[in-house]
Design a protein around this motif. Structure first.
Motif, short mmCIF file in Angstrom:
data_model
loop_
_atom_site.label_atom_id
_atom_site.label_comp_id
_atom_site.label_asym_id
_atom_site.label_seq_id
_atom_site.Cartn_x
_atom_site.Cartn_y
_atom_site.Cartn_z
N VAL A 1 10.11 74.16 37.38
CA VAL A 1 9.43 74.33 36.10
C VAL A 1 10.40 74.19 34.94
O VAL A 1 10.08 73.57 33.92
N ALA A 2 11.60 74.73 35.06
CA ALA A 2 12.59 74.62 33.98
C ALA A 2 12.94 73.17 33.70
O ALA A 2 12.98 72.74 32.54
N VAL A 3 13.17 72.40 34.75
CA VAL A 3 13.53 70.99 34.59
C VAL A 3 12.37 70.19 34.00
O VAL A 3 12.55 69.40 33.06
N VAL A 4 11.17 70.41 34.50
CA VAL A 4 10.00 69.68 34.01
C VAL A 4 9.72 70.02 32.55
O VAL A 4 9.49 69.12 31.72
N ALA A 5 9.75 71.30 32.21
CA ALA A 5 9.47 71.71 30.83
C ALA A 5 10.49 71.12 29.86
O ALA A 5 10.12 70.64 28.78
N TYR A 6 11.76 71.12 30.23
CA TYR A 6 12.77 70.55 29.35
C TYR A 6 12.59 69.04 29.24
O TYR A 6 12.73 68.48 28.14
N GLY A 7 12.27 68.39 30.33
CA GLY A 7 12.01 66.96 30.29
C GLY A 7 10.83 66.61 29.38
O GLY A 7 10.88 65.64 28.61
N VAL A 8 9.78 67.41 29.45
CA VAL A 8 8.63 67.21 28.57
C VAL A 8 9.04 67.40 27.12
O VAL A 8 8.69 66.60 26.24
N TYR A 9 9.81 68.44 26.85
CA TYR A 9 10.28 68.70 25.48
C TYR A 9 11.09 67.52 24.94
O TYR A 9 10.82 67.02 23.84
N ILE A 10 12.05 67.05 25.71
CA ILE A 10 12.89 65.92 25.27
C ILE A 10 12.03 64.68 25.05
O ILE A 10 12.18 63.97 24.05
N GLY A 11 11.11 64.40 25.97
CA GLY A 11 10.24 63.26 25.83
C GLY A 11 9.39 63.32 24.56
O GLY A 11 9.25 62.32 23.83
N LEU A 12 8.84 64.49 24.28
CA LEU A 12 8.01 64.64 23.08
C LEU A 12 8.83 64.53 21.80
O LEU A 12 8.38 63.92 20.82
N VAL A 13 10.02 65.10 21.79
CA VAL A 13 10.87 65.00 20.60
C VAL A 13 11.25 63.54 20.36
O VAL A 13 11.19 63.05 19.22
N LEU A 14 11.64 62.84 21.40
CA LEU A 14 12.03 61.44 21.24
C LEU A 14 10.84 60.58 20.81
O LEU A 14 11.00 59.66 20.00
N ARG A 15 9.67 60.89 21.32
CA ARG A 15 8.49 60.13 20.91
C ARG A 15 8.15 60.40 19.45
O ARG A 15 7.76 59.49 18.72
N ARG A 16 8.30 61.65 19.02
CA ARG A 16 8.05 61.98 17.61
C ARG A 16 9.07 61.35 16.68
O ARG A 16 8.78 61.11 15.52
N ALA A 17 10.28 61.12 17.18
CA ALA A 17 11.34 60.57 16.33
C ALA A 17 10.94 59.20 15.82
O ALA A 17 11.09 58.91 14.63
N ASP A 18 10.45 58.34 16.69
CA ASP A 18 9.96 57.02 16.31
C ASP A 18 10.89 56.31 15.33
O ASP A 18 10.47 55.80 14.29
N GLY A 19 12.18 56.32 15.65
CA GLY A 19 13.16 55.62 14.82
C GLY A 19 13.81 56.48 13.75
O GLY A 19 14.80 56.07 13.14
N ARG A 20 13.26 57.67 13.49
CA ARG A 20 13.86 58.55 12.49
C ARG A 20 15.07 59.27 13.09
O ARG A 20 15.18 59.41 14.30
N PRO A 21 15.95 59.78 12.24
CA PRO A 21 17.03 60.62 12.76
C PRO A 21 16.46 61.87 13.42
O PRO A 21 15.47 62.45 12.93
N LEU A 22 17.04 62.29 14.52
CA LEU A 22 16.52 63.44 15.27
C LEU A 22 16.40 64.73 14.44
O LEU A 22 15.43 65.46 14.60
N PRO A 23 17.35 65.04 13.55
CA PRO A 23 17.19 66.27 12.77
C PRO A 23 15.96 66.28 11.85
O PRO A 23 15.53 67.34 11.42
N ASP A 24 15.38 65.11 11.61
CA ASP A 24 14.19 65.05 10.76
C ASP A 24 12.89 65.22 11.55
O ASP A 24 11.81 65.27 10.97
N VAL A 25 13.00 65.32 12.86
CA VAL A 25 11.82 65.46 13.72
C VAL A 25 11.38 66.92 13.72
O VAL A 25 12.20 67.82 13.88
N PRO A 26 10.06 67.17 13.55
CA PRO A 26 9.58 68.55 13.68
C PRO A 26 9.66 68.99 15.15
O PRO A 26 8.92 68.49 15.99
N TYR A 27 10.59 69.87 15.44
CA TYR A 27 10.88 70.24 16.82
C TYR A 27 10.57 71.70 17.15
O TYR A 27 10.38 72.05 18.31
N ALA A 28 10.55 72.56 16.15
CA ALA A 28 10.47 74.01 16.40
C ALA A 28 9.22 74.38 17.18
O ALA A 28 9.30 75.15 18.15
N GLY A 29 8.08 73.84 16.79
CA GLY A 29 6.84 74.15 17.51
C GLY A 29 6.90 73.67 18.96
O GLY A 29 6.50 74.40 19.87
N LEU A 30 7.43 72.47 19.16
CA LEU A 30 7.57 71.96 20.53
C LEU A 30 8.50 72.83 21.36
O LEU A 30 8.22 73.11 22.53
#
Length: 141
Positions: free
Chosen positions: A14-43
């Motif tokens: 579960v720890a590995v899957v949850a972190y993988g999902v988090y990373i995947g969602l953050v990267l998808r939200r980035a969509d070319g933007r710098p990572l610090p500009d991605v809304p990540y806290a809720g995720l």
């Protein structure tokens, strides 16, 4: 396989899957933007909470499906748990020190939060892998 060992496997996966999902969602939200500009806290909060709930639900489901599992915890189980927790705690300390140094260096909160989250996951994984290895080898407490 004891109930305690099954719980270790559940939490590890579960720890590995949850972190993988988090990373995947953050990267998808980035969509070319710098990572610090991605809304990540809720995720971050949702994936952390979801991993806790998922572990509990899977453990309960496993207890229902396999009701004959022994719930007795012996000395060996306690010692394996203690050893795994000691080994895993190293990454909690590393994450704390890294976050402190990053804050002193005035890094963006995104990086600080993500280093702490990564170190929590690495702590769970390292502790879980340690427990699984010890469960699978001869171990005398």
């Amino acid at each position: 396989m004891t109930l305690t060992e099954k719980r270790v496997w559940i939490r590890l996966v579960v720890a590995v899957v949850a972190y993988g999902v988090y990373i995947g969602l953050v990267l998808r939200r980035a969509d070319g933007r710098p990572l610090p500009d991605v809304p990540y806290a809720g995720l971050l909060l949702v994936t952390t909470g979801a991993s806790i709930v998922a572990s509990i639900v899977v453990e309960i489901g496993l207890a229902i499906v396999l009701p004959g599992g022994s719930r007795a915890i012996d000395v060996r189980d306690r010692e394996i748990t203690r050893l795994g927790e000691y080994v895993g705690q190293s990454f909690v300390v590393i994450g704390g020190v890294a976050a402190m140094l990053m804050a002193i260096a005035d890094w963006d909160r995104f990086w600080i939060a993500n280093v702490v989250y990564l170190c929590f996951v690495l702590s769970a994984v390292l502790g879980g892998v340690t427990k699984v290895i010890v469960y699978r080898t001869p171990f005398q407490p």
